[in-house]
Design an enzyme around this catalytic site. Structure first.
Site, PDB file in Angstrom:
ATOM      1  N   SER A 172       0.860  -1.188   0.000  1.00 28.36           N
ATOM      2  CA  SER A 172       0.000   0.000   0.000  1.00 28.36           C
ATOM      3  C   SER A 172       0.892   1.232   0.000  1.00 28.36           C
ATOM      4  O   SER A 172       2.086   1.153   0.332  1.00 28.36           O
ATOM      5  CB  SER A 172      -0.892   0.006   1.248  1.00 28.36           C
ATOM      6  OG  SER A 172      -1.492   1.270   1.461  1.00 28.36           O
ATOM      7  N   TYR A 185      -1.820  -1.176  10.586  1.00 20.89           N
ATOM      8  CA  TYR A 185      -1.867  -1.386   9.139  1.00 20.89           C
ATOM      9  C   TYR A 185      -0.636  -0.772   8.464  1.00 20.89           C
ATOM     10  O   TYR A 185       0.039  -1.441   7.668  1.00 20.89           O
ATOM     11  CB  TYR A 185      -3.147  -0.780   8.570  1.00 20.89           C
ATOM     12  CG  TYR A 185      -3.316  -0.981   7.078  1.00 20.89           C
ATOM     13  CD1 TYR A 185      -3.732  -2.202   6.570  1.00 20.89           C
ATOM     14  CD2 TYR A 185      -3.057   0.055   6.181  1.00 20.89           C
ATOM     15  CE1 TYR A 185      -3.881  -2.395   5.204  1.00 20.89           C
ATOM     16  CE2 TYR A 185      -3.203  -0.120   4.815  1.00 20.89           C
ATOM     17  CZ  TYR A 185      -3.617  -1.349   4.326  1.00 20.89           C
ATOM     18  OH  TYR A 185      -3.756  -1.522   2.972  1.00 20.89           O
ATOM     19  N   LYS A 189       2.390  -2.744   6.494  1.00 26.65           N
ATOM     20  CA  LYS A 189       2.664  -2.481   5.078  1.00 26.65           C
ATOM     21  C   LYS A 189       4.086  -1.978   4.855  1.00 26.65           C
ATOM     22  O   LYS A 189       4.695  -2.255   3.821  1.00 26.65           O
ATOM     23  CB  LYS A 189       1.641  -1.494   4.514  1.00 26.65           C
ATOM     24  CG  LYS A 189       0.223  -2.078   4.422  1.00 26.65           C
ATOM     25  CD  LYS A 189       0.166  -3.342   3.575  1.00 26.65           C
ATOM     26  CE  LYS A 189      -1.236  -3.897   3.451  1.00 26.65           C
ATOM     27  NZ  LYS A 189      -1.299  -5.104   2.605  1.00 26.65           N
TER      28      LYS A 189
END
Length: 300
Positions: A172, A185, A189
């Site tokens: 991402s 998150y 990533k």
């Protein structure tokens, strides 16, 4: 004297690399064929995974689809079969190491060696750090990065023997820059981007240049996992657009696939900006999505 020659050679390589990139920008790159190749896609029951499966089905690849959601992955399989693809479905929890290893063994027995793997399965829990449950943090890392380790450890030996294959890490833009209320998150990533880069370097050091690697880094994607995302500078992407960019990057052996492509340039520029300017950019971006803050759902 040797260091001077090495530096001169480095400058020449840098100039040649920029010239090569400029030529490739104007001349369409040759795309490889994936017809008949066995492609494993994790998280194939929804979103980017499902639309990526469609893209490979159109190109007559043999598909191995994994997802924890049995109904979702079977729906994807049915759609891909209508496009003419051979499809094998497995219900797999990509946070469970032993389940991954056992599923890979089963795939090898029933289908054969995997030639392209797309580590797409993901988990996200938008919330401030104190509102994020311990098990949600654990699950985020188990799916978003540890699962990549187990899958690649299981699949890499056959790729090394053949010196052939393609490993795709779905990361991402959050693997390059941070967004508040997505701490686990973003951290996972960043780890995924690091995994891609370190694995790429290791394969090159081993001389296994036939094994290609790619890393997908999109901005917000309308998959439904993040509710009501919006931003003033970045578009909110549709899964079909991301899947098309991903398949194009795979077919041209692109290392880093930013969607939209200009995000890569902006990330490079940000490295040279002072902290005050970066804060101003963040305010202008006005990134918003639903998140749990102080145990209450808010737009942040």
């Amino acid at each position: 004297m040797h260091i001077i020659l090495d530096l001169l050679l480095l400058v020449a390589i840098i100039l040649c690399s920029y010239l090569e990139s400029l030529v490739k920008f104007f001349i369409p790159q040759r795309r490889k064929s994936v017809a008949g190749q066995v492609v494993l896609i994790t998280g194939a029951g929804h979103g980017i995974g499902r639309l990526t499966a469609h893209e490979f089905a159109k190109r007559k690849s043999r598909l191995v689809l994994w997802d924890i959601n049995k109904r979702g992955v079977e729906e994807t399989a049915a759609e891909c079969r209508k496009l003419g693809a051979t499809v094998h479905v497995f219900v797999v929890d990509c946070s469970n190491r032993m389940e991954i290893y056992n599923s890979v063994d089963q795939v090898k027995k029933e289908v054969g060696d995997i030639e392209i793997v797309i580590n797409n399965a993901g988990a996200i829990y938008p919330a401030d750090l104190l509102s994020t449950k311990d098990e949600e943090i654990t699950k985020t890392f188990e799916v978003n990065i540890l699962g990549h380790f187990w899958i690649i450890k299981a699949l890499l030996p056959s790729m090394l023997r053949r010196n052939s294959g393609h490993i795709v890490t779905v990361a991402s833009v959050c693997g390059h820059g941070v967004i508040p209320y997505l701490i686990p998150y973003c951290s996972s990533k960043f780890a995924a981007v690091g995994f891609h880069r370190a694995l790429t370097a290791e394969l090159e050091t081993l001389g296994k240049t036939g094994i290609r690697t790619s890393c997908l880094c999109p901005v917000f994607v309308n998959t439904g996992f993040t509710k009501n995302p919006s931003t003033r500078l970045w578009p909110v992407l549709e899964t079909s657009e991301v899947a098309r960019s991903l398949i194009d990057g795979i077919l041209t052996n692109k290392k880093m696939i930013f969607v939209p492509s200009y995000i890569g340039i902006s990330l490079v520029l940000e490295k040279f900006l002072p902290e005050r300017a970066l804060k101003a950019i963040h305010r202008i971006q006005d990134i918003q999505f639903e998140a749990i803050v102080g145990h209450k759902i808010k737009m942040k």
